[in-house]
Design an enzyme around this catalytic site. Structure first.
Site, PDB file in Angstrom:
ATOM      1  N   ASN A  70     -55.891 -49.180   7.864  1.00  0.00           N
ATOM      2  CA  ASN A  70     -55.385 -49.086   6.484  1.00  0.00           C
ATOM      3  C   ASN A  70     -54.179 -48.151   6.511  1.00  0.00           C
ATOM      4  O   ASN A  70     -54.332 -46.942   6.651  1.00  0.00           O
ATOM      5  CB  ASN A  70     -56.495 -48.538   5.575  1.00  0.00           C
ATOM      6  CG  ASN A  70     -55.978 -48.197   4.181  1.00  0.00           C
ATOM      7  OD1 ASN A  70     -54.884 -48.622   3.796  1.00  0.00           O
ATOM      8  ND2 ASN A  70     -56.754 -47.430   3.435  1.00  0.00           N
ATOM      9  N   TRP A  71     -53.012 -48.746   6.368  1.00  0.00           N
ATOM     10  CA  TRP A  71     -51.776 -47.955   6.495  1.00  0.00           C
ATOM     11  C   TRP A  71     -51.518 -47.075   5.262  1.00  0.00           C
ATOM     12  O   TRP A  71     -50.625 -46.243   5.289  1.00  0.00           O
ATOM     13  CB  TRP A  71     -50.585 -48.875   6.724  1.00  0.00           C
ATOM     14  CG  TRP A  71     -50.516 -49.424   8.118  1.00  0.00           C
ATOM     15  CD1 TRP A  71     -51.347 -49.125   9.159  1.00  0.00           C
ATOM     16  CD2 TRP A  71     -49.565 -50.365   8.628  1.00  0.00           C
ATOM     17  NE1 TRP A  71     -50.961 -49.818  10.280  1.00  0.00           N
ATOM     18  CE2 TRP A  71     -49.873 -50.599   9.988  1.00  0.00           C
ATOM     19  CE3 TRP A  71     -48.478 -51.059   8.072  1.00  0.00           C
ATOM     20  CZ2 TRP A  71     -49.139 -51.464  10.790  1.00  0.00           C
ATOM     21  CZ3 TRP A  71     -47.740 -51.929   8.864  1.00  0.00           C
ATOM     22  CH2 TRP A  71     -48.065 -52.136  10.212  1.00  0.00           C
ATOM     23  N   LYS A  72     -52.246 -47.320   4.185  1.00  0.00           N
ATOM     24  CA  LYS A  72     -52.005 -46.573   2.933  1.00  0.00           C
ATOM     25  C   LYS A  72     -50.516 -46.685   2.564  1.00  0.00           C
ATOM     26  O   LYS A  72     -49.900 -47.697   2.851  1.00  0.00           O
ATOM     27  CB  LYS A  72     -52.481 -45.128   3.079  1.00  0.00           C
ATOM     28  CG  LYS A  72     -53.926 -45.051   3.578  1.00  0.00           C
ATOM     29  CD  LYS A  72     -54.543 -43.701   3.456  1.00  0.00           C
ATOM     30  CE  LYS A  72     -55.977 -43.769   3.954  1.00  0.00           C
ATOM     31  NZ  LYS A  72     -56.702 -42.532   3.791  1.00  0.00           N
TER      32      LYS A  72
ATOM     33  N   HIS B 292     -60.902 -48.217  -2.903  1.00  0.00           N
ATOM     34  CA  HIS B 292     -60.691 -47.087  -1.991  1.00  0.00           C
ATOM     35  C   HIS B 292     -60.796 -45.794  -2.806  1.00  0.00           C
ATOM     36  O   HIS B 292     -60.386 -45.751  -3.969  1.00  0.00           O
ATOM     37  CB  HIS B 292     -59.319 -47.191  -1.320  1.00  0.00           C
ATOM     38  CG  HIS B 292     -59.173 -46.216  -0.196  1.00  0.00           C
ATOM     39  ND1 HIS B 292     -58.872 -44.890  -0.406  1.00  0.00           N
ATOM     40  CD2 HIS B 292     -59.335 -46.361   1.149  1.00  0.00           C
ATOM     41  CE1 HIS B 292     -58.850 -44.261   0.770  1.00  0.00           C
ATOM     42  NE2 HIS B 292     -59.116 -45.131   1.720  1.00  0.00           N
TER      43      HIS B 292
ATOM     44  N   GLU C 141     -59.093 -43.261  -2.874  1.00  0.00           N
ATOM     45  CA  GLU C 141     -57.805 -42.796  -3.432  1.00  0.00           C
ATOM     46  C   GLU C 141     -57.472 -43.541  -4.721  1.00  0.00           C
ATOM     47  O   GLU C 141     -56.872 -42.989  -5.631  1.00  0.00           O
ATOM     48  CB  GLU C 141     -56.705 -42.955  -2.363  1.00  0.00           C
ATOM     49  CG  GLU C 141     -56.859 -41.892  -1.278  1.00  0.00           C
ATOM     50  CD  GLU C 141     -56.457 -42.324   0.128  1.00  0.00           C
ATOM     51  OE1 GLU C 141     -55.718 -43.317   0.265  1.00  0.00           O
ATOM     52  OE2 GLU C 141     -56.896 -41.669   1.095  1.00  0.00           O
TER      53      GLU C 141
ATOM     54  N   GLU D 280     -66.973 -44.667   3.214  1.00  0.00           N
ATOM     55  CA  GLU D 280     -65.968 -43.654   3.525  1.00  0.00           C
ATOM     56  C   GLU D 280     -66.269 -42.374   2.733  1.00  0.00           C
ATOM     57  O   GLU D 280     -65.856 -42.251   1.570  1.00  0.00           O
ATOM     58  CB  GLU D 280     -64.567 -44.148   3.133  1.00  0.00           C
ATOM     59  CG  GLU D 280     -64.115 -45.380   3.871  1.00  0.00           C
ATOM     60  CD  GLU D 280     -62.596 -45.480   3.938  1.00  0.00           C
ATOM     61  OE1 GLU D 280     -62.079 -45.637   5.044  1.00  0.00           O
ATOM     62  OE2 GLU D 280     -61.927 -45.375   2.884  1.00  0.00           O
TER      63      GLU D 280
ATOM     64  N   GLY E 111     -58.925 -38.164   6.127  1.00  0.00           N
ATOM     65  CA  GLY E 111     -57.685 -37.436   6.378  1.00  0.00           C
ATOM     66  C   GLY E 111     -57.892 -35.953   6.642  1.00  0.00           C
ATOM     67  O   GLY E 111     -56.946 -35.169   6.635  1.00  0.00           O
TER      68      GLY E 111
ATOM     69  N   SER F  22     -61.483 -40.182   9.301  1.00  0.00           N
ATOM     70  CA  SER F  22     -61.086 -39.500  10.543  1.00  0.00           C
ATOM     71  C   SER F  22     -61.584 -40.194  11.815  1.00  0.00           C
ATOM     72  O   SER F  22     -61.961 -39.532  12.787  1.00  0.00           O
ATOM     73  CB  SER F  22     -61.527 -38.033  10.520  1.00  0.00           C
ATOM     74  OG  SER F  22     -60.887 -37.356   9.446  1.00  0.00           O
TER      75      SER F  22
ATOM     76  N   GLY G 161     -57.432 -44.843   8.869  1.00  0.00           N
ATOM     77  CA  GLY G 161     -56.172 -44.493   8.215  1.00  0.00           C
ATOM     78  C   GLY G 161     -55.171 -43.991   9.233  1.00  0.00           C
ATOM     79  O   GLY G 161     -54.545 -44.762   9.968  1.00  0.00           O
ATOM     80  N   GLY G 162     -55.014 -42.661   9.309  1.00  0.00           N
ATOM     81  CA  GLY G 162     -54.002 -42.011  10.144  1.00  0.00           C
ATOM     82  C   GLY G 162     -53.847 -42.569  11.547  1.00  0.00           C
ATOM     83  O   GLY G 162     -52.718 -42.833  11.995  1.00  0.00           O
TER      84      GLY G 162
HETATM   85  P1  13P Z   1     -58.280 -41.399   7.875  1.00  0.00           P
HETATM   86  O1  13P Z   1     -58.663 -42.257   9.051  1.00  0.00           O
HETATM   87  O2  13P Z   1     -56.851 -40.987   7.896  1.00  0.00           O
HETATM   88  O3  13P Z   1     -59.239 -40.281   7.678  1.00  0.00           O
HETATM   89  O4  13P Z   1     -58.416 -42.340   6.571  1.00  0.00           O
HETATM   90  C1  13P Z   1     -59.590 -43.041   6.350  1.00  0.00           C
HETATM   91  C2  13P Z   1     -59.370 -44.004   5.245  1.00  0.00           C
HETATM   92  O5  13P Z   1     -59.287 -43.616   4.089  1.00  0.00           O
HETATM   93  C3  13P Z   1     -59.229 -45.421   5.586  1.00  0.00           C
HETATM   94  O6  13P Z   1     -59.271 -46.226   4.455  1.00  0.00           O
END
Ligand code: 13P
Length: 251
Positions: free
Chosen positions: A9-11, A94, A96, A167, A173, A213, A234-235
């Site tokens: 997930n590139w956000k 999500h 966020e 999640e 993150g 993470s 994510g990251g």
């Molecule tokens: P991270 O892997 O950066 O913690 O993000 C997780 C996430 O929110 C994937 O949707």
């Protein structure tokens, strides 16, 4: 047997130009046959992504949608538009979006219904925040989210489509991963809930991912758990080399 799904997930990262560079690098890296791989980009990269990846086994996803097909909804993207580009998955709910953009379960329920109606596979995200975990009400929180988000949706509509991503917000993150045992325990809880809400056959078929993470260093341990069928990353998905290590975790 559930085929694991590892999705990046590139956000709100990666311009279209950066997407092209990422894909060029990914081409030269070997991918795994044992897991399904998916890249979930911002809307602005989806055309590049689907054109490039439609020739491959790698799936694509969007990070959100609006539940109407079209109309006066300035700034929104409909399921028809995503389907037209050849997108396979869409993230719904999500944390966020729930927290920053105040999306509630009633809205998320409409979004899941819209995704399913248009043959997009929803990746429904759920998870508790730190305070809820400290008060030991994480299962109640996740149960309420899933019950409300799937309200009125029949078992038949969900087969081979629904993916759930657990999640925990405190692990996103932050570099703080849930222990693999805690992640497994919640994923099992979610599967049991699906049995209660629907039936064992559906619950056994739904893929449940862990997200928060996930990195090349911890992915194998997480994936070794019985009820964890993949990761939403994510990251660590933003760099082609790190993403390639993630999807080849078993090798
Ligand atoms: P991270 O892997 O950066 O913690 O993000 C997780 C996430 O929110 C994937 O949707």
């Amino acid at each position: 047997m559930r085929r694991p799904l590892i999705a990046g997930n590139w956000k709100m990262n990666m311009t279209d130009g950066e997407t092209k560079k990422f894909l060029d690098k990914l081409k030269s890296l070997k991918n795994s046959d044992n897991v399904e791989v998916c890249i979930i980009s911002p809307f602005t990269s989806l055309k590049t992504l689907t054109e490039f990846l439609n020739e491959t086994e790698i799936s694509t996803g969007a990070q959100n949608l609006y539940y109407e097909d079209n109309g006066a909804f300035t700034g929104e993207i409909s399921p028809i538009m995503l389907k037209d580009l050849g997108v396979d998955y869409v993230i719904i709910g999500h944390s966020e979006r729930r927290t920053i953009f105040k999306e509630d379960d009633e809205l998320l329920n409409k979004k899941i219904i819209a995704a399913l109606n248009h043959n997009l596979k929803p990746i429904l995200c759920c998870g508790e925040n730190l305070e809820q975990r400290e008060n030991n009400i994480q299962e109640k929180i996740v149960e309420n989210q899933i019950r409300s988000d799937l309200k009125g949706i029949s078992e038949e509509e969900l087969y081979s489509k629904l993916v759930i991503a657990y999640e925990p917000i405190w692990a996103i993150g932050t570099g703080k991963t849930a222990s693999s045992d805690d992640a497994q325990s919640m994923c099992k809880f979610i599967r049991n809930l699906l049995t209660k809400l629907y039936c064992e056959e559906l619950a056994d078929s739904v893929r449940i991912q862990y997200g928060g993470s996930v990195k090349p260093e911890n992915v194998a341990e997480i994936m070794s758990k019985d009820d964890i069928d993949g990761a939403l990353v994510g990251g660590a998905s933003l760099d082609a080399e790190s993403f390639s290590k993630l999807i080849n975790y078993g090798k």
